[in-house]
Design an enzyme around this catalytic site. Structure first.
Site, PDB file in Angstrom:
ATOM      1  CD  GLU A   1      -0.158  33.236  41.063  1.00 39.90           C
ATOM      2  OE1 GLU A   1       0.365  33.659  40.180  1.00 39.90           O
ATOM      3  OE2 GLU A   1      -1.746  33.503  42.065  1.00 39.90           O
TER       4      GLU A   1
ATOM      5  NE  ARG B   1      -2.259  41.979  35.895  1.00 44.28           N
ATOM      6  CZ  ARG B   1      -1.410  41.736  35.785  1.00 44.28           C
ATOM      7  NH1 ARG B   1      -1.104  40.410  36.108  1.00 44.28           N
ATOM      8  NH2 ARG B   1      -0.463  42.610  36.311  1.00 44.28           N
TER       9      ARG B   1
ATOM     10  CE  LYS C   1      -0.581  42.928  40.155  1.00 42.63           C
ATOM     11  NZ  LYS C   1      -0.419  42.219  41.251  1.00 42.63           N
TER      12      LYS C   1
HETATM   13  N1  PMP Z   1       1.021  35.935  40.574  1.00 35.71           N
HETATM   14  C1  PMP Z   1       0.621  36.694  41.337  1.00 35.71           C
HETATM   15  C2  PMP Z   1      -0.401  36.551  42.731  1.00 35.71           C
HETATM   16  C3  PMP Z   1       1.384  37.687  41.662  1.00 35.71           C
HETATM   17  O1  PMP Z   1       1.180  38.607  42.462  1.00 35.71           O
HETATM   18  C4  PMP Z   1       2.062  38.597  40.083  1.00 35.71           C
HETATM   19  C5  PMP Z   1       3.072  39.925  40.337  1.00 35.71           C
HETATM   20  N2  PMP Z   1       1.646  40.940  39.415  1.00 35.71           N
HETATM   21  C6  PMP Z   1       2.254  37.526  39.012  1.00 35.71           C
HETATM   22  C7  PMP Z   1       1.663  36.404  38.790  1.00 35.71           C
HETATM   23  C8  PMP Z   1       3.022  37.485  38.156  1.00 35.71           C
HETATM   24  O2  PMP Z   1       2.608  38.875  37.924  1.00 35.71           O
HETATM   25  P1  PMP Z   1       2.891  39.734  36.340  1.00 35.71           P
HETATM   26  O3  PMP Z   1       3.650  39.260  35.523  1.00 35.71           O
HETATM   27  O4  PMP Z   1       1.727  40.546  35.358  1.00 35.71           O
HETATM   28  O5  PMP Z   1       3.703  41.145  37.260  1.00 35.71           O
END
Ligand code: PMP
Length: 293
Positions: A185, A53, A152
């Site tokens: 989310e 990622r 990200k």
């Molecule tokens: N949504 C957002 C906006 C985030 O910052 C994160 C944390 N990285 C997640 C969802 C969850 O992603 P992950 O399971 O890859 O940590």
């Protein structure tokens, strides 16, 4: 306790001396990308997925990371080794680097690479047992056409506003809707609901980050024979859900028992949430990359 060591452009530097220039475009403009990774009992959980990622985020913003993915993975493992840490939250940051005051990143000679390993408990142990009370907030998820949340990026102001609005409502976390009013989310986690024995999570095209924990939960559902689909849903669907839970590297898996003053299900963590959390905990120290300590 001695200071932790931070990986900074290939060197390990004590925390108090790990500093970057005020001309770093990561600082000036949020120009850069990051990953949050966890290490459980000497296992860097889903390291490969996080590295993939990271490089996809980099590609999307035309950032050439000065290490290849294998070197980056090795640097993460080495950061844990030099700190003698077997359980940690790892923050991996690649900024555009030091340049001039203009927006144009062509003045930045090379990206800055930082790896931090620290203990982290996002929510208290009691909340994992009792479940979270959350709210939906006025701030909407930024639209994918403006800044795709699949990247990200270091620009987390959208998420920070949501976190602040949650705190003002007396909650530790909140849900944001997208521009069309669909549930998107949390500020730093993905959302799932359970209705009539089926699990549902929003498709990422609605504007959510494609969470690695989210993808793993979808996989675990398949392994456990629990029906799970990616489908848009509204705030109303959340209010009338049997169960709700959040997933994320920092948040792990946490039940939600109230949304906007509406009790979810029986007001306590539900059965499928429990089953999936157990399955999730079962794989945290096995799926990933071992750290030889
Ligand atoms: N949504 C957002 C906006 C985030 O910052 C994160 C944390 N990285 C997640 C969802 C969850 O992603 P992950 O399971 O890859 O940590």
């Amino acid at each position: 306790m001695s200071e932790s060591l931070i990986y900074l452009d290939g060197e390990f530097v004590p925390k108090s001396k790990a500093v970057v220039s005020v001309f770093d475009h990561g600082f000036l403009y949020g120009d850069g990308i990051f990953e949050g990774i966890r290490c459980y009992s000497g296992n860097v959980f889903c390291l490969h997925e996080h590295i993939v990622r990271l490089y996809e985020s980099a590609k999307s913003i035309l950032l050439n990371i000065p290490l290849n993915p294998e070197e980056m993975s090795a640097a993460v493992v080495e950061t844990l080794q030099v700190n003698r840490m077997s359980d940690a939250y790892i923050r991996l940051i690649v900024s555009r680097g030091v340049g001039n005051l203009g927006l144009d990143p062509s003045s930045c000679a090379k990206p800055t690479v930082i790896i931090i390993a620290e203990p982290l408990n996002l929510f208290s142990a009691e909340l994992y047992e009792a479940g979270l009370k959350i709210v939906t907030v006025p701030t909407r998820r930024n639209i994918p056409d403006a800044l795709n949340p699949k990247i990200k990026s270091l620009n987390y102001l959208n998420n920070i506003l949501v976190k602040m609005e949650a705190a003002r409502a007396g909650c530790a976390e909140a849900l944001m809707l997208n521009q069309d009013g669909y549930v998107c989310e949390g500020s730093g986690d993905n959302v799932f609901l359970v209705k009539n024995g089926k699990i549902v999570t929003p498709p990422t095209y609605l504007g959510a980050l494609e969470g690695i924990t989210r993808n793993l939960v979808i996989e675990l559902c398949a392994e456990l024979g629990i029906p799970c689909e990616e489908k848009p849903f509204t705030r109303h669907d959340v209010y009338v859900a049997d169960e709700v839970f959040l997933t994320g590297t920092a948040a792990e898996m946490i039940p939600v028992i109230e949304v906007d003053g509406r009790q979810i299900g029986k007001g306590q963590p539900g059965e499928l949430t429990r089953r999936l959390t157990e399955a999730f905990r079962g794989v945290t120290s096995t799926r990933g990359t071992r750290v030889p300590l």
